[in-house]
Enzyme design. Sequence first.
Site, PDB file in Angstrom:
ATOM      1  CD  GLU A 155       6.709 -41.082  13.874  1.00  0.00           C
ATOM      2  OE1 GLU A 155       6.643 -40.141  14.690  1.00  0.00           O
ATOM      3  OE2 GLU A 155       7.430 -41.028  12.853  1.00  0.00           O
ATOM      4  CG  HIS A 158       5.115 -35.627  16.503  1.00  0.00           C
ATOM      5  ND1 HIS A 158       4.413 -35.638  15.334  1.00  0.00           N
ATOM      6  CD2 HIS A 158       6.066 -36.584  16.373  1.00  0.00           C
ATOM      7  CE1 HIS A 158       4.919 -36.561  14.515  1.00  0.00           C
ATOM      8  NE2 HIS A 158       5.915 -37.149  15.124  1.00  0.00           N
ATOM      9  CG  HIS A 191      12.481 -42.378  13.966  1.00  0.00           C
ATOM     10  ND1 HIS A 191      11.419 -42.956  13.315  1.00  0.00           N
ATOM     11  CD2 HIS A 191      11.997 -41.224  14.506  1.00  0.00           C
ATOM     12  CE1 HIS A 191      10.346 -42.183  13.446  1.00  0.00           C
ATOM     13  NE2 HIS A 191      10.661 -41.136  14.175  1.00  0.00           N
ATOM     14  CG  HIS A 238       6.484 -37.245  10.137  1.00  0.00           C
ATOM     15  ND1 HIS A 238       5.366 -38.002  10.406  1.00  0.00           N
ATOM     16  CD2 HIS A 238       7.244 -37.320  11.264  1.00  0.00           C
ATOM     17  CE1 HIS A 238       5.465 -38.504  11.633  1.00  0.00           C
ATOM     18  NE2 HIS A 238       6.600 -38.100  12.171  1.00  0.00           N
TER      19      HIS A 238
HETATM   20  C1  DHB Z   1      12.640 -36.893  14.149  1.00  0.00           C
HETATM   21  C2  DHB Z   1      11.795 -37.812  13.511  1.00  0.00           C
HETATM   22  C3  DHB Z   1      10.415 -37.742  13.690  1.00  0.00           C
HETATM   23  O1  DHB Z   1       9.517 -38.602  13.112  1.00  0.00           O
HETATM   24  C4  DHB Z   1       9.850 -36.752  14.479  1.00  0.00           C
HETATM   25  O2  DHB Z   1       8.516 -36.681  14.582  1.00  0.00           O
HETATM   26  C5  DHB Z   1      10.682 -35.859  15.142  1.00  0.00           C
HETATM   27  C6  DHB Z   1      12.083 -35.927  14.980  1.00  0.00           C
HETATM   28  C7  DHB Z   1      14.120 -36.928  13.948  1.00  0.00           C
HETATM   29  O3  DHB Z   1      14.672 -37.892  13.397  1.00  0.00           O
HETATM   30  O4  DHB Z   1      14.777 -35.933  14.313  1.00  0.00           O
HETATM   31 FE    FE Z   2       7.460 -38.347  14.077  1.00  0.00          FE
END
Ligand code: DHB
Ligand code: FE
Length: 295
Positions: free
Chosen positions: A240, A59, A193, A12
């Site tokens: 997540e 978030h 990530h 997302h």
């Molecule tokens: C990114 C990924 C995310 O899941 C998020 O909530 C905010 C930023 C990213 O990779 O930039």
């Molecule tokens: Fe996220």
Amino acid sequence: MAEIVGGFFTSHVPAIGGAIARGLQQDPYWSPFFDAWPPVRQWLAEKQPTTMVVFYNDHGLNFFLDKMPTFAVGAAASYDNADEGWGLPVFPSAQGNPELSWAIIEQLVEDEFDVTMCQKLFIDHAVTVPMALAWPEMNPAPIKIVPIAINTVQHPLPSAKRCLALGRSVAKALAKWDADERNVIAGTGGLSHQLDGERAGFMNPEYDMFCMDNLASNPELLTQHSVHKIVELAGTQGVEILNWIAARGAMGAKASEFSRVYHIPISNTAAAVMVLETEAAKAAQAKETAQPVHA
Ligand code: DHB
Ligand code: FE
């Protein structure tokens, strides 16, 4: 009786919303991700879901560190987006289905999940971006949602095992819900990530593959790791994956993989899109196609 038509799972990343706003879907950087979506949309067009239970994490748009529910369930007639500070346009509001929300809340509390009930809730990019990907021309999307926010932000986080059980309790509520509706389940976020700290930019294709390979057939395998181990394997924000695990639980016992796309990187994220089908929906479709057509 309400039916579960299947589930879709997607990253997302907010920048995806920015790419949509700027019409960059066919740009070489973005196309490997956006090209995953026409088959998903085709699948949705065939399944015609009327409601969507979406597992995601907020978030900081709705819940901040001062108040952080472990599990929060939306029970509103509609959900607004707002300026999240990512430079994104504000997305259209999503319609809710309070009747289904309360059926889910009743079941969750009966199953001893102490949820936060939200009759007012802002939805952030973790709901709006997947909806804009799934129903790009429909503004707003032709579906009523029940958003379920899982805390993946402020430790202590719920365990993967607990998230799978949460999803399974939602599956029970859906099975009991006596309404002529077709439900799709969505899980958003991930895959691996990490946005900040020493390991910013960290991704782990091996762990992501493990998750994707087992999500349909053996989601229990994803619950073997503690949340701290998941952070180690997937990155601080890769946790997540808990949203995917809960969503998989909500699909019921048996599911099979329909499609997957995995692409590194989109922004700082190993991006993935998967569709899983429930055995019941697959069997119903096979019966339908096998039926003789009479003039
Ligand atoms: C990114 C990924 C995310 O899941 C998020 O909530 C905010 C930023 C990213 O990779 O930039
Ligand atoms: Fe996220």
